[in-house]
Every structure is written in structure tokens, then in C-alpha cells.
Write a protein that holds these residues in place. Structure first.
Motif, PDB file in Angstrom:
ATOM      1  N   LEU A 117       6.640 -14.255  -9.801  1.00 21.32           N
ATOM      2  CA  LEU A 117       6.609 -13.797  -8.409  1.00 21.32           C
ATOM      3  C   LEU A 117       5.453 -12.615  -8.389  1.00 21.32           C
ATOM      4  N   ILE A 118       5.169 -11.921  -9.691  1.00 21.31           N
ATOM      5  CA  ILE A 118       4.104 -11.004  -9.747  1.00 21.31           C
ATOM      6  C   ILE A 118       2.912 -11.693  -9.370  1.00 21.31           C
ATOM      7  N   GLN A 119       2.763 -13.018  -9.628  1.00 19.80           N
ATOM      8  CA  GLN A 119       1.307 -13.375  -9.537  1.00 19.80           C
ATOM      9  C   GLN A 119       1.322 -13.982  -8.068  1.00 19.80           C
ATOM     10  N   THR A 120       2.349 -13.916  -7.111  1.00 17.86           N
ATOM     11  CA  THR A 120       2.726 -14.432  -5.829  1.00 17.86           C
ATOM     12  C   THR A 120       2.050 -13.715  -4.892  1.00 17.86           C
ATOM     13  N   ASN A 121       1.496 -14.381  -3.852  1.00 17.12           N
ATOM     14  CA  ASN A 121       0.932 -13.496  -2.631  1.00 17.12           C
ATOM     15  C   ASN A 121       0.594 -12.293  -2.834  1.00 17.12           C
ATOM     16  N   THR A 122      -0.499 -12.320  -3.737  1.00 14.55           N
ATOM     17  CA  THR A 122      -1.559 -11.356  -3.929  1.00 14.55           C
ATOM     18  C   THR A 122      -2.668 -10.898  -2.729  1.00 14.55           C
ATOM     19  N   VAL A 123      -2.992  -9.849  -2.620  1.00 14.24           N
ATOM     20  CA  VAL A 123      -3.866  -9.408  -1.608  1.00 14.24           C
ATOM     21  C   VAL A 123      -5.218  -8.832  -1.987  1.00 14.24           C
ATOM     22  N   ASN A 124      -6.112  -8.834  -1.228  1.00 14.74           N
ATOM     23  CA  ASN A 124      -7.571  -8.192  -1.495  1.00 14.74           C
ATOM     24  C   ASN A 124      -7.988  -8.520  -2.621  1.00 14.74           C
ATOM     25  N   GLY A 125      -7.880  -9.764  -3.163  1.00 16.11           N
ATOM     26  CA  GLY A 125      -8.549 -10.103  -4.482  1.00 16.11           C
ATOM     27  C   GLY A 125      -7.910  -9.678  -5.646  1.00 16.11           C
ATOM     28  N   ASN A 126      -6.643  -9.082  -5.621  1.00 15.14           N
ATOM     29  CA  ASN A 126      -6.008  -8.336  -6.761  1.00 15.14           C
ATOM     30  C   ASN A 126      -5.124  -9.505  -7.542  1.00 15.14           C
ATOM     31  N   SER A 186      -4.469  -3.140 -17.516  1.00 14.32           N
ATOM     32  CA  SER A 186      -6.018  -3.477 -17.083  1.00 14.32           C
ATOM     33  C   SER A 186      -6.132  -3.075 -15.568  1.00 14.32           C
ATOM     34  N   GLU A 187      -5.419  -3.547 -14.977  1.00 11.25           N
ATOM     35  CA  GLU A 187      -5.398  -3.672 -13.243  1.00 11.25           C
ATOM     36  C   GLU A 187      -4.998  -2.117 -12.749  1.00 11.25           C
ATOM     37  N   TYR A 188      -3.984  -1.819 -12.994  1.00 15.00           N
ATOM     38  CA  TYR A 188      -3.465  -0.360 -12.439  1.00 15.00           C
ATOM     39  C   TYR A 188      -3.974   0.636 -12.680  1.00 15.00           C
ATOM     40  N   ARG A 189      -4.777   0.746 -14.087  1.00 14.93           N
ATOM     41  CA  ARG A 189      -5.247   2.082 -14.279  1.00 14.93           C
ATOM     42  C   ARG A 189      -6.334   2.507 -13.275  1.00 14.93           C
TER      43      ARG A 189
END
Length: 978
Positions: A117-126, A186-189
Motif C-alpha cells: 500500500l505504501i507504493q500505491t497511488n503515489t503522486v507528483n513523482g514521489n 531517503s525520501e522524507y528527509r
């Protein structure tokens, strides 16, 4: 509320809760919170009542809600769910409770579902879905709380369940979690620092029970070190590293971990200048590193050298943080300092001395500790309420620093003394050069360190060196004390200075034994505005105590100064009661209330006066003159206030004034020398003291209905008993009768030791008084002890009275006053007294009282338990007086409880206090055998001993010495109870 509780308790209430929580449109947050509480109640308390289909229904419904609420659809943007924080946390906990019931057997893919689910429906290239990431991290925190938090007490079944869950997670899911944490960090920093901080916190939680290599690897550690330089994330990164270092590991493995982390190199490149909160966290990391390394040094000989090499790399950081101007930073490394000093102590004990580099560090550490003890510019002495709070925190830190200061003395006495001496002398020299322009903080620190020096010092304090009994030089300590007095530092215009000066002279009173010429200077400072007359209450009242201590310890040197001192403190010997701070709405004043308002400090002055008046070098007629000057005004004031009370019985101010006056006179008496037990004192002041006793007794008889008058009279008489000796005996009956008739329960607790004191002091002269006292005293005590307590406070009072009663009986037996119990007047009451002792001996819930009771019974055996001699050929060794009827009591009751009490279920053999009771019982059995011989053995075999163990027990009783029989009896009891 009743309706809500019914839903929680009903078997199908969870269905309503589930549908209420997931319903759309959403119900109110309060209703949805209640719905989750209903679900939690089922999962925690009645999960086994659900069948598989119901469990699956709950699982699928909650996961559908996750997808609806947290999986972002098109156009929803990059924002977190709008659910309230408390609802997110409650939902995470509800899912966790379901998880622990179903994982792994019925929900093996729990983590896989969320990771997908964490990998589902991501937006804006995230790369990930922020909403799912947020709720999943909350769930991970809740899982750690539920299955891994060691601070939460758990039953065996829960503990086993949690172990199984962690084992299954470690088998595969944790590896996936670690990869996810890395990706999220890595992503949310950059994307969302709150998510990154939560992720770091979770790593810190999980590291305790997962494979450390999942985190301590090149990629992860590089990332963590990068985050240490990110101002928004560095505190969380530092906390995460601290938890990594704390992970439980074998010493060699922990050392390898620390070497791999190479944190000293990393910390050396950090910016530690602007963010004090971050500095404090780095200090905590340093502290943990240091403590762990010290543990490695202590535990593993093979790694000692390498561990100490790592410790040495940390020492500059330790000194830097300890010396930091912010106290929270300094306190953060205290555990490291303590552990390091323990190593130095062991090294010195083993090698005899420390290496040069270690002594250099100790020297630097001592300097930092002393500097840290100094008041900083923002903390003042006294002042506003806010200042007082800051000062209290500073003084608490000083106490901790003192521990390190003292330890350095034990590590290197020479270095310690040299530094303290130099620091103190240099500061005092500076004061002599520049005068009052020196900062008060420097002077206060110097005198504070001087005071601590004496407390750290072991053995006798030496102030001078002598040759052929002639003083040839001062020791370093003697030089510091002499310099302090010579430079007249107590005149420095800051309130802290006279007080720390007085603390020092009272601490180093022995200095004045070898340098008596310095006494006038100190006394002058005490009696003027610097000390006893100081305008600041805190200084004034503390000075009263320190003055008392100084005079008491140097009494033999006070002769030349008595008249001058008494003249200068006469105005302080005026008693002035004050009701302003006491609530007298109920028409009474308690003894604790009576001592408020500073009077409890003033009594030190009166006791000091008694010491000064009776200095041996002053002729007795002069002593009497001084005593009259001080005591006569107090006696006149007693008579004046007594007259006012008789005419104005409702005015409690006069009653309180009488209390103060009587206490003051009693305190003066405490300073007088003790008379010998049978001596009639002949000093001229005896007449004055007897007059004082008479006046006090008149006031007591008139106002004995007031507790504070009874308390003050008892206080004064307790002091005069030692001074007047047998001269006080004629006054005791009226006092004792009045106290007994009027005393409340709390007063009886103090009254009984007072009678015990009189018995010890005046045996046998007090026999007649005691003989008349026993029956009414015991009657009153029994009446009180038979009351049912109305609350905890009253129960404690009755318990204390029980202890005082038993202690009183024991004290009479110990001083040879047993005859009062078997006199014609009291013997009819003896059996009820003995039965009460047996009763309290039989109560294992109050072990101290039970032990005292058995001790009493042991003494009565020796006194009254021998055989009644019927012929001149009787060779009994009994040294007491056999008492008719006591033999039956001995067999029926004393011997009975010797076997019954240890066998009670609530009697705990492993408790140390209970073992003392067994020792008392062993003594009783041996005493009875020595007194009754084969008669006792036959009785034991017939009544108390099982056939299979009788021979062994009786043989032990006859043949073993007391020490060995005690061991045997403990084993016998254990065996019998098992």
C-alpha cells in the motif's frame, strides 16, 4: 454512560463499534473514538469468543478502511490524512491488537500488505504514499509497545506470545522493514521531516531486538551521518545512534561496533555552536559511548587495552561537555564521569599509581568540576521565586559534582590537595589585593571548595605540623583556614559570604583548638549583623545552628568570651509567639504547628546559652549570675502569661507563648552538664533550675488540657532529668499523672519512652512511682489499642503505640525493674500484660513488633520461668525469681506460639526480619530447656513434636550450642512447612 458500558460489555457490541467507526459519511471523532474502544475491549479481553469468520470480518473491514482513508486517489495531493492525531494513534493501536492475535498464523502477510500500500497511488513523482507511510509508522510504534517494550509488566502467556511474534518478524519481515526505513528516510528527509523523524525513532526502538547489521551497514550509517548535519533531523539522528550504541551485545562485539561507527571522528566534525538542544543530545551520545566502553573495560580482560584506547578518544568531548555553560549539557555526561572514575580507582589499586596522561586528565577534570560549581552570571543567590527555582537546580547539580570531587581525592590525594590549596589561596590573595571589587561568585566558590575539601578528607583533619610539641608550619588545610580568617572575608558585602564562612568555621572547629587566638574574630562575626543578627532570615536562622555547633564543640575554649557573647545576644533570647501563620479555627494548636515560625531555630540559641553558662573555667557563682540573667525573665514571662490565660482562657496566643517559654527553659537546661545517676548536684544554679521546674509544673497543672503545654512540659523535664538527677524525683508524680490523664494517642507514643528514660535514670529510686503508674497506664494503652482505626493515619498511630508499648515493657525488664510487674498492686494485671505480648508475638504482619514481643517473653522466662525450689538440694541454675502460675503460662502460651507462629502461611521464612524472629524463638527454646530440663523434653514429645522428627529435634535442643541450634531450627521450620 451506562448505555456505553453496556455496549462494551455486550457480546455483539463490537459489530456496532466496527460499523460506527468505518461508516461514511464519518460520525463525530468522539463517537469513532468510542467505537475503537469497544473493538479494543473485545480484542484484549474476549478475542477467543469470536469465531474465524468474525475475525476475518474485522480484519477485512479495517483494511478496507485503510485503503479508503489512507491510500491517496487521483488529485488528493501530497498531504497527510485529516484524521485527528489521537484517532490515528488509536486506530494504529486497534490494528496492532488485531495483529498480535492473528500474526503470523492467520495474517502472515500483514507487513507485505502495508508495504504494498505504501507504493500505491503515489503522486507528483514521489516513490511512496505519504498517508500510508504515516499510519504504518504509527502501527510500528504501537507494535513495539505491545510486544517489545520491557518497561511494561507482562504475564508469562503474554511474554511467550510476544517472543514468538518477534521471532517470526526476525525471520523475514524485519529485513523488509529495514529496507523500507532506509527508503523512507531517503525520501522524507526532504519531503516531510516529521515522517523522517518518526522513522528514526522507530529504528531506535527496534534496534534493541533486531539484527544490528540491518542498520549498521555502509549505506545506512552514511545516511545517518548525513542526517547529523541536517538541522531539522540531527537531533532525531543523534537519538537513533544513541540507541544503536546502547544495544545489548557481548563486550567484544560491542567494542567492534563502536570501532566501526567511529563516532569520535564524526562528532569532531559537527557544528556544536548554536543549537544547545543538539549539543545536549551529542553529550548524551558521548555519555552512552563512554559508559558502554567502561563496561567493556570492566567485563573483558582481552579487550581492556582497545576499550581504553576508545575511551581516551572520548576524553576531550567529556571535558568539553562537562564544562559547557548550560547545566543540562554538563549533567548529560555525569554517568560517564562516574564510570571513568571507577576505572581509575581500580587501576590505582592494582598498579599503585596512574599513568602520566591519566593524572593530566584527572587534573583537567578536577578543574572543570570546580569551575562548574561556580554560580553563573544568570543564577543569583536568593532573589525572586524564579531565581530560587534556578538556584535549587544549581545546588542539586553541585551535590552531584561533589561526588566526582570526592572521588578524585580517593584517586590522587596529592594532586587533589595541591589543586584545592592553590585555587583557594590564590582567590583569597586576590581578595586581599583588590578588595570588594572581586566577584562574589569567585569568593563563594573558593570557600565552598574549602568546605568540600574537609568532607572529602578521610581520617583526622590536621592543621599544623609540630616538632617537639611546637608548631612549625601549617598544613595545606591549616593554611587555607588561617587565610580565610585573616583576610576577614566575612565582611564582604554579599549575603552568601558570611554564611559560607560560618559553615567553614563550624566544620573546621578543630583548627581553633590549635589556634585559639582566632576564636574572638569568629565570635565577633557570629554575634553581629553578619550572623546571629543578620537581616536575612535564611542566614540568621542557619547562623543560630552553626553558632550552637561552634560553641558546643569548643566549650572548653569559651570561658574568656562568655560574658561578651551573652551581652551581645541578649536581645535574641526574647520569646515572641506568633499565631499569624497557624489555623486556630478549631480552638487547638498541634505540637508541629507550635514549632513553626522560626522558633524551632531559636531553641538552638537557648541551648547554646546553657552551654556557655556552664563553661568549666567560670566559677559556679558567676555561672549562677549568668543563669539568672537569662532564665529569670523567662520565668517572669511564664507567670505573666499564665495569669493572662486564666483570665482570658480563649486566647491561644498566651498558651503558645507559654509553650515557647517552657521549651526555651528546657533547651537552656539541655546545655547544662549531666549529673551522675545517684549524685545530688551541688552547683549554685541547681536552686534556680529547681525553681524553673516548679514554675513549669504550676503552668502544666493549670493548663494540661492543652497538648502543646503537655508537650513542652515533657520536653523540659526530659532535659532537666539529666541535669538535676535525683533532685527532680519529687516533681515527677504530678507530671506523670497529668500527662497520663490528658495524653492523646500520639502523645502516648512519646510518653512511654519518657517513662523508660526515667526508669533507666533513676532505678531503683523511681520504683514507687512506677508501681503506682503501671495499672492505669496499661489500662489506658489497652483501651486505645483495642479501638478500630478509622483511617490510615489512625492505623499508623496505633501501630506506633503498639511498638512503643512493647518497647516500654522491654526497657523496664532491661533495667531490672521487673519487680513492678509482680508487686502486690500490679501482679493481678500481669497475666493480661503477658497475654498482650503473646498476642503481638503471634502477628507476623508486624515483624518488628513480633520480634520485640518474643524478646520480652525470653526475658520473662529467665526472670520467672525456673522451677520453684522445694528442697535445699535443688541445683537449678535459675537466676530469677520463680513465679507461681508462670509455669502454666509458659507451657500453654509461650511454648505454643514458638511452634504456631513460624508455621503460619503468612510467616515468610526467606525474609531477613522473620529470620530474626526464628532466632528469638530458638533462644526461648534453649532457655526453657536450661530452666526446665527433661520436664520440657517430655512435654515437647507428648504435645508438639511429630513422632518421626521428635528424637532428632530433642537431640538438637540438648546438644547443640545456641548458634548451631538457630540454624537447625530454621531448617526444621522450612522442612515442616514444605
Amino acid at each position: 454512560m451506562n448505555f456505553c458500558e453496556q455496549i462494551k460489555a455486550s457480546l455483539d457490541g463490537w459489530q456496532l463499534g466496527l460499523s460506527l467507526f468505518v461508516r461514511f459519511p464519518k460520525s463525530t471523532p468522539e463517537a469513532r473514538l468510542f467505537a475503537l474502544q469497544v473493538l479494543e475491549g473485545v480484542m484484549q479481553n474476549r478475542f477467543s469468543s469470536l469465531d474465524k469468520s468474525q475475525v476475518n470480518h474485522i480484519q477485512s473491514t479495517l483494511m478496507e478502511f485503510v485503503k479508503r482513508e489512507y491510500v491517496i486517489g487521483e488529485g488528493d495531493g501530497d498531504e497527510l490524512s485529516t484524521e485527528p492525531q489521537y484517532l490515528k494513534n488509536k486506530f494504529a493501536h486497534t490494528l496492532t491488537l488485531l495483529f498480535v492475535q492473528m500474526y503470523p498464523s492467520d495474517w502472515h502477510n500483514f507487513f507485505d500488505q502495508f508495504l504494498e500500500l505504501i507504493q500505491t497511488n503515489t503522486v507528483n513523482g514521489n516513490k511512496t504514499n505519504i498517508r500510508v507511510a504515516d499510519i504504518f509508522l504509527r502501527i510500528l510504534i504501537s507494535i513495539d509497545d505491545e510486544v517489545a517494550n520491557i518497561e511494561i509488566q507482562r504475564g508469562k502467556e503474554q511474554a511467550n506470545r510476544n517472543t514468538a511474534i518477534k521471532d517470526n518478524m526476525r525471520a523475514g519481515d524485519v529485513q523488509k522493514l529495514a529496507s523500507t526505513w532506509y527508503e523512507l528516510l531517503s525520501e522524507y528527509r526532504v519531503r516531510n521531516q516529521d515522517i523522517a523523524i518518526t522513522c528514526l525513532n522507530i529504528i531506535g526502538l527496534y534496534i534493541a531486538w533486531i539484527d544490528i547489521n540491518l542498520i549498521v551497514n555502509d549505506a545506512f550509517i552514511v545516511l545517518l551521518y548525513e542526517l547529523l548535519n541536517d538541522t531539522r533531523l540531527r537531533i532525531a539522528a543523534c537519538e537513533c545512534l544513541t540507541e544503536i550504541v546502547c544495544k545489548g551485545m557481548k563486550p567484544a562485539e560491542k567494542l567492534k561496533l563502536i570501532e566501526i561507527l567511529n563516532l569520535t571522528n564524526v562528532m569532531g566534525n559537527l557544528d556544536l555552536t548554536d543549537d544547545i538542544e543538539f549539543v545536549e543530545h551529542v553529550a548524551k551520545l558521548t555519555n552512552v559511548l563512554g559508559v558502554e566502553l567502561c563496561k567493556i573495560w570492566e567485563a573483558d580482560t582481552a579487550t581492556k587495552a582497545a576499550a581504553y584506547g576508545q575511551i581516551e578518544l572520548l576524553l576531550p568531548f567529556l571535558l568539553k561537555f562537562l564544562a559547557n555553560e548550560y547545566d543540562d549539557v554538563s549533567c548529560a555526561v555525569f554517568s560517564f564521569v562516574s564510570a571513568l572514575q571507577a576505572i581509575f580507582k581500580k587501576q590505582k589499586k592494582q598498579a599503585g599509581s596512574l599513568a602520566g596522561s591519566q593524572r593530566e586528565f584527572i587534573d583537567s577534570l578536577l578543574k572543570v568540576i570546580v569551575i562548574k560549581m561556580k554560580y553563573d552570571d544568570e543564577t543569583d543567590w536568593g532573589g525572586t521565586e524564579e531565581d530560587e527555582v534556578e538556584e535549587a537546580e544549581f545546588l542539586e547539580m553541585r551535590k552531584n559534582l561533589k561526588t566526582f570531587f570526592d572521588a578524585i581525592y580517593n584517586i590522587d590525594e596529592q594532586l587533589f590537595t595541591s589543586y584545592v590549596h592553590t585555587a583557594v589561596i590564590n582567590t583569597l590573595d586576590k581578595y586581599q589585593r583588590v578588595g570588594n571589587s572581586i566577584d562574589w561568585r569567585e569568593l563563594e566558590l573558593a570557600l565552598h571548595v574549602l568546605l568540600l575539601y574537609g568532607e572529602a578528607f578521610k581520617g583526622q583533619l590536621i592543621f599544623v605540623l609540630k616538632h617537639n610539641n611546637e608548631i612549625i608550619a601549617f598544613t595545606p588545610l591549616g593554611e587555607m583556614v588561617s587565610k580565610m580568617i585573616q583576610c576577614n572575608i566575612s565582611t564582604y558585602p554579599h549575603p552568601s559570604m558570611p554564611l559560607i564562612f560560618f559553615e567553614n568555621v563550624a566544620r573546621y572547629y578543630q583548627f581553633f583548638e590549635v589556634q585559639p587566638d582566632c576564636i574572638p574574630t569568629v565570635l565577633g562575626a557570629f554575634v553581629d549583623l553578619r550572623g546571629l543578627h543578620n537581616a536575612i532570615l535564611q542566614i540568621r536562622t542557619r547562623s543560630w545552628y552553626l553558632f550552637h555547633r561552634f560553641v558546643k564543640l569548643l566549650k572548653s575554649r569559651m570561658g574568656p568570651y562568655v560574658e561578651t557573647v551573652l551581652t551581645n545576644i541578649q536581645d535574641l533570647l526574647v520569646v515572641q509567639a506568633n499565631l499569624s501563620s497557624i489555623d486556630v479555627s478549631d480552638g487547638t494548636i498541634t505540637k508541629d504547628q507550635a514549632m513553626e515560625g522560626g522558633f524551632d531555630d531559636q531553641i538552638y540559641l537557648f541551648e547554646t546559652v546553657g552551654i556557655l553558662i556552664t563553661v568549666d573555667t567560670i566559677p559556679t557563682e558567676r555561672q549562677t549570675e549568668f543563669a539568672k540573667i537569662v532564665i529569670n525573665p523567662l520565668l517572669a514571662d511564664i507567670e505573666r502569661n499564665l495569669s493572662k490565660v486564666m483570665s482570658e482562657p480563649e486566647d491561644l496566643l498566651h498558651v503558645l507563648q507559654l509553650h515557647h517559654l517552657i521549651i526555651a527553659i528546657g533547651s537552656i537546661g539541655k546545655g547544662f552538664p549531666d549529673a551522675l545517676k545517684t549524685e545530688v548536684p551541688t552547683a549554685e544554679w541547681v536552686v534556680l533550675l529547681k525553681q524553673s521546674v516548679e514554675v513549669i509544673l504550676v503552668a502544666f497543672k493549670a493548663l494540661s488540657r492543652f497538648e502543646i503545654v503537655r508537650e513542652s512540659a515533657r520536653f523540659a523535664f526530659a532535659r532537666f532529668v539529666n541535669v538535676l538527677g535525683v533532685e527532680i524525683l519529687p516533681y515527677l508524680p504530678e507530671l506523670i499523672t497529668g500527662l497520663l490523664n490528658e495524653s492523646q494517642v500520639s502523645e502516648l507514643v512519646d510518653f512511654l519512652p519518657f517513662i523508660g528514660l526515667l526508669s533507666h535514670k533513676f532505678n531503683p529510686s523511681i520504683y514507687d512511682i512506677l508501681n503506682e503508674l503501671i495499672c492505669p497506664l496499661v489500662t489506658k494503652i489497652f483501651y486505645v489499642l483495642n479501638q478500630t482505626p478509622s483511617g490510615t493515619d489512625e492505623a499508623m498511630l496505633l501501630l506506633n503505640l503498639r511498638k512503643a508499648y512493647l518497647g516500654f515493657i522491654l526497657s523496664l525488664l532491661n533495667v531490672g525493674m521487673d519487680a513492678v510487674f509482680i508487686s502486690d498492686l500490679n501482679q493481678p494485671r500481669l497475666e493480661s500484660i503477658l497475654q498482650s505480648v503473646v498476642h503481638y508475638a503471634s502477628d507476623p504482619a508486624d515483624v518488628p513488633s513480633a520480634r520485640t514481643a518474643f524478646n520480652i517473653l525470653s526475658k520473662t522466662l529467665v526472670l520467672w520461668g525456673g522451677p520453684i525450689q522445694s528442697s535445699t538440694n535443688n541445683t537449678s541454675t535459675n537466676s530469677g525469681r520463680p513465679l507461681p502460675g508462670f509455669e502454666q503460662f509458659m507451657y500453654d502460651h509461650i511454648l505454643r506460639i514458638c511452634f504456631e507462629v513460624p508455621m503460619k502461611p503468612e510467616f515468610c521464612i526467606t525474609d531477613g526480619q522473620s529470620n530474626l524472629i526464628l532466632n528469638e524463638i530458638s533462644s526461648i527454646l534453649k532457655t526453657m530447656y536450661s530452666l526446665r530440663g527433661h520436664e520440657l523434653l517430655d512435654y515437647l514429645r507428648r504435645v508438639w513434636l511429630p513422632l518421626d522428627s521428635a528424637d532428632e529435634f530433642l537431640q538438637a535442643l540438648q546438644q547443640l550450642e545456641l548458634k548451631e541450634f538457630r540454624k537447625y531450627f530454621q531448617t526444621y521450620v522450612q522442612r515442616s512447612k514444605s
